[in-house]
Structure formats: structure tokens, C-alpha cells
Design an enzyme around this catalytic site. Structure first.
Site, PDB file in Angstrom:
ATOM      1  N   ARG A  56       0.858  -1.278   0.102  1.00 56.19           N
ATOM      2  CA  ARG A  56       0.021   0.079  -0.044  1.00 56.19           C
ATOM      3  C   ARG A  56       0.859   1.381  -0.124  1.00 56.19           C
ATOM      4  NH1 ARG A  56      -1.690   1.710   4.565  1.00 56.19           N
ATOM      5  NH2 ARG A  56      -2.426  -0.006   5.237  1.00 56.19           N
ATOM      6  N   TYR A 109     -12.246  22.282 -12.751  1.00 58.59           N
ATOM      7  CA  TYR A 109     -12.941  21.121 -13.093  1.00 58.59           C
ATOM      8  C   TYR A 109     -14.138  20.885 -11.893  1.00 58.59           C
ATOM      9  CZ  TYR A 109     -13.381  16.020 -13.886  1.00 58.59           C
ATOM     10  OH  TYR A 109     -13.671  14.733 -14.103  1.00 58.59           O
ATOM     11  N   ASP A 181      -4.131  22.317 -11.514  1.00 57.64           N
ATOM     12  CA  ASP A 181      -4.564  21.072 -12.349  1.00 57.64           C
ATOM     13  C   ASP A 181      -4.008  21.466 -13.695  1.00 57.64           C
ATOM     14  OD1 ASP A 181      -6.002  19.396 -14.162  1.00 57.64           O
ATOM     15  OD2 ASP A 181      -7.760  19.413 -12.675  1.00 57.64           O
ATOM     16  N   LYS A 206      -5.869  10.926 -18.519  1.00 59.54           N
ATOM     17  CA  LYS A 206      -5.977  11.548 -19.891  1.00 59.54           C
ATOM     18  C   LYS A 206      -4.558  11.339 -20.837  1.00 59.54           C
ATOM     19  CE  LYS A 206     -10.070  12.990 -18.217  1.00 59.54           C
ATOM     20  NZ  LYS A 206     -10.231  14.136 -17.502  1.00 59.54           N
TER      21      LYS A 206
HETATM   22  C1  LIG Z   1     -10.822  14.377 -16.067  1.00 62.40           C
HETATM   23  C2  LIG Z   1     -10.286  15.151 -15.349  1.00 62.40           C
HETATM   24  C3  LIG Z   1     -10.109  15.045 -13.898  1.00 62.40           C
HETATM   25  C4  LIG Z   1     -10.316  13.968 -13.293  1.00 62.40           C
HETATM   26  O1  LIG Z   1      -9.810  12.749 -13.590  1.00 62.40           O
HETATM   27  P1  LIG Z   1     -10.143  11.573 -13.312  1.00 62.40           P
HETATM   28  O2  LIG Z   1      -9.256  10.419 -13.755  1.00 62.40           O
HETATM   29  O3  LIG Z   1     -11.410  11.274 -14.504  1.00 62.40           O
HETATM   30  O4  LIG Z   1     -10.786  11.372 -11.881  1.00 62.40           O
HETATM   31  C5  LIG Z   1      -9.353  16.348 -13.172  1.00 62.40           C
HETATM   32  N1  LIG Z   1      -9.264  17.540 -13.954  1.00 62.40           N
HETATM   33  C6  LIG Z   1      -9.368  17.543 -15.220  1.00 62.40           C
HETATM   34  C7  LIG Z   1      -9.084  18.931 -15.868  1.00 62.40           C
HETATM   35  C8  LIG Z   1     -10.205  16.638 -16.086  1.00 62.40           C
HETATM   36  O5  LIG Z   1     -10.266  16.787 -17.115  1.00 62.40           O
END
Ligand SMILES: *Cc1c(COP(=O)(O)O)cnc(C)c1O
Length: 388
Positions: A56, A109, A181, A206
Site C-alpha cells: 500500500r 474542474y 490542475d 488523460k
Molecule cells: C478528467 C479530469 C479530472 C479527473 O480525472 P479522473 O481520472 O477522471 O478522476 C481532473 N481534472 C481535469 C481537468 C480533468 O479533465
């Protein structure tokens, strides 16, 4: 391997790899583990300081990914989480304490806002939202109890570029932590920590994963905030499996070539969209006419394949005709994979400090790695169906 004399692409290819330690295998293999055994009582007693202790708390595969994320983001330390949202909520939670105040960009987001509004609020943490284009004006919103400034650049769905350098400089003077982010750039086109941010978070789901087959969150940070983040991370038991770490590392090796293509094809499609009579506006900071273009040139070395545009408001049947006939573009959440996506968006529901009223239907597009001419053909046909 961290050698500042080597090119970024070269360093990315070598980060988190040690073939000699893996019987010559090029890639760090998948370690599937829970228990880690110690060879003797003295080693067991010394486990607090051991790099491997219990899965973990990390395995060679997840440590390799953390090393690679440090290289990608220009960070001192990194943590990996099972989703982007988990990485975001781990950071927000780490800075939450009763009476604390968080400043969050209005273009953030949606689920990041929701975590503040639903979870942090219960613990007496107040969040206020600011205009993403505020820049140095952020200073007037800072309160004595402000602990964290949250940014996202360009913003989710609406793509405003933030003056990260200005905001981070002010936060630093006031002793406030900054987090951003960085999902849009994949870390390849922007390294916010080098621009002054303390923490850079990505939905590794992504562009790092890049193949629409993995959920992942990455937290990259300066050494000064690592212990605080790791404490929260450990208390919540956040961890990822070896298979997911392996896929992320595999995705990372081709990030530079994929991003270069997303940049090129995205701009080609964006420039085409600009010329269409149905299109009122294109939100792509790489376009010279975009309000965020100058800042984008300062802070980014390229653009990813995600942007937005606004079309003359169609009625629901017309919108249905346009979207239902799509073959190359998929309709669905997420982006950053090799494939193109097109979805209607409604950014106004996520805002409170600013308004989003562009006078038409907002559409979000992810330009994948297909031949951009094929994508343009399909968009043209979509607009024809829209017109009836
Ligand atoms: C998709 C996304 C997230 C969240 O990611 P997940 O892996 O789907 O939880 C956070 N910030 C942005 C800008 C995103 O496009």
C-alpha cells in the site's frame, strides 16, 4: 536518472527505468504484491526506514512511476492515485482545517468544486471562487485564513489561461500554498512547478495514459509540501496497483510524439472551425485571436488536442442530427486518448464568480491522432446535418 544536460524527451524516456536492476528488461516490470517479507528480525524492526515495507506504501513499479512523474513535472516528489479526482481531493484534504479558506478558480474542474462544496464545507472549510483571468488581482481576495489557492490553466470547458506566475508569486509572499490542475498540458507542454506553483496535479487518465484504458491521478510537488500531502495520502490508504502503474509508464514513453501530433492536428481543426459560418467562437489558447494567447505563449510550449467552440444555438432535433451521425468522433467523458471526441458542454452550471453566456451551444472537442482532414470532413458533414 536525472540529468539536466539531457533533452526533456531523453530524460522522459529514461525516468523510472533501471534495466540492470531488472535482469536487463527495458521496462520496470509489474510487481503484484501486498506483503513484503523481511529477511531477519533486525530488518523487520528497521522497516520504518525501508523503501519497501508494505505494498500500500508503494512497490518498485509505483516508485518508478513516481520518479517519472517528477521528471515530467520538474518536481521534487510525486504521489500516484487511483484517479484524477482522488488526487485532487487528497490535495484539498491535506490543506483543510476548521476555519481555513480556499481560493479556487471559477473555471476549475466540476468535481474539484464539488469536493469543496460538499465535503470540505462539512469540516468548516470555506471556499470562494475567483475569475480565472484575475492574475495579480488575486491579492485582494486573500484572507488571513487563506491556506490554498487552486488554479487550472487553461480552465476546464472554457479554456481561460491563468497568470500562474503572478498568482504564485503573490501566494509565496503571503505564505499560501498553490496547486494547479495541469491535465490539459499533459505535463509535456507546461511545468507549473517551474513557474512557481507548489503542487501540480493531473488526471493521468488523460494524456499520460493516452490510450483510454486506465484511471490514474498524479500529484507532483515541491519538497516543502510533500510530507503534508503524503500524510493525508497514507491516512486515506491511497494506492494504485502495479498493472496500472505499468500502463502509465508505457503511456509516458510516447507522450512527446503524441502531444506534438495533438498540437498540430488540434490547431489545424481549430483554424478550420474559425472559418465556419456556424461557429461563433473558438476557445483555443494557441490561436492568435484567443484572449489567453499571450499568456499561453509565455507559459506553454504547445497545445494539447482539447479545446472548445460555440455554435449558433440549434434546437434539440438539429443538435441530435449533428451528433448522432458522428462516426469518427466518439461521444463520452474523458479525453487525452488517441481517439477524437465531441460532446455538447454546459459550462455555466459550474460557475459562480463569473458567467458563461456565449450566445450559443458550447461544444468540447478532443482532436485525436486520426488524419485531421478526415476529422474536418466529418465536422463539415455534421454542420450540414445541423442545417437540416
Ligand atoms: C478528467 C479530469 C479530472 C479527473 O480525472 P479522473 O481520472 O477522471 O478522476 C481532473 N481534472 C481535469 C481537468 C480533468 O479533465
Amino acid at each position: 536518472m536525472s540529468n539536466e544536460n539531457l533533452g526533456f524527451e531523453t530524460r522522459l524516456l529514461h525516468a523510472g527505468r533501471d534495466p540492470a536492476a531488472q535482469n536487463g528488461a527495458v521496462n520496470t516490470p509489474v510487481y503484484r504484491a501486498s506483503t513484503i517479507l523481511f529477511p531477519n528480525l533486525a530488518a523487520l524492526e528497521a522497516k520504518e526506514g525501508a523503501k519497501l515495507r508494505y505494498a500500500r506504501r508503494g512497490t518498485p513499479t509505483t516508485h518508478a512511476l513516481e520518479d517519472a512523474i517528477c521528471e515530467l513535472e520538474g518536481a521534487d516528489r510525486a504521489l500516484v492515485a487511483p484517479s484524477g479526482v482522488n488526487a485532487i481531493s487528497t490535495i484539498l484534504m491535506a490543506f483543510a482545517e476548521p476555519g481555513a479558506h480556499i481560493l479556487m478558480s471559477d473555471s476549475s474542474y466540476g468535481p474539484a468544486r464539488k469536493f469543496c462544496e460538499f465535503t470540505l464545507k462539512k469540516f468548516g472549510v470555506e471556499t470562494s471562487y475567483y475569475d480565472p483571468t484575475i492574475g495579480a488581482g488575486i491579492e485582494s481576495l486573500i484572507r488571513p485564513e487563506t491556506r490554498l489557492i487552486w488554479m487550472e490553466s487553461p480552465g476546464s470547458q472554457t479554456f481561460e489561461v491563468q497568470d500562474v506566475t503572478a498568482i504564485c508569486a503573490i501566494a509565496r509572499q503571503r505564505g499560501i500554498t498553490t496547486a494547479i490542475d495541469n491535465t490539459w498540458s499533459g505535463g509535456y507542454f507546461c511545468q507549473p512547478i517551474r513557474q512557481g506553483a507548489d503542487i501540480s496535479v493531473q488526471a493521468g487518465t488523460k494524456y499520460i495514459a493516452g490510450h483510454s484504458d486506465l484511471m490514474l491521478g498524479t500529484i507532483a510537488c515541491r519538497a516543502e509540501v510533500y510530507d503534508r500531502l503524503r500524510e493525508t495520502y497514507l491516512r486515506f490508504g491511497v494506492c494504485i496497483g502495479g498493472d496500472d502503474a505499468f500502463l502509465a509508464l508505457r503511456g509516458l514513453r510516447t507522450l512527446p510524439v503524441r502531444m506534438a501530433q495533438h498540437h498540430k492536428s488540434g490547431l489545424q481543426v481549430a483554424n478550420w472551425l474559425l472559418q465556419q459560418p456556424e461557429v461563433l467562437r473558438v476557445m483555443h489558447p494557441g490561436l492568435p485571436g484567443d484572449p489567453g494567447h499571450a499568456l499561453w505563449k509565455q507559459h506553454f510550449t504547445g497545445a494539447s488536442g482539447l479545446f472548445g467552440f460555440v455554435i449558433t444555438q440549434p434546437d434539440r432535433p438539429a443538435l441530435g442530427r449533428m451528433f448522432d451521425g458522428l462516426k469518427l468522433f466518439g461521444m463520452g467523458s474523458s479525453w487525452g486518448g488517441f481517439e477524437s471526441l465531441l460532446v455538447p458542454a454546459n459550462p455555466s452550471v459550474y460557475r459562480s464568480a463569473t458567467q458563461w453566456a456565449p450566445g450559443g451551444q458550447t461544444v468540447r472537442i478532443h482532436v485525436g491522432l486520426e488524419d485531421p482532414e478526415d476529422l474536418i470532413d466529418e465536422l463539415r458533414q455534421g454542420f450540414d446535418r445541423l442545417a437540416g
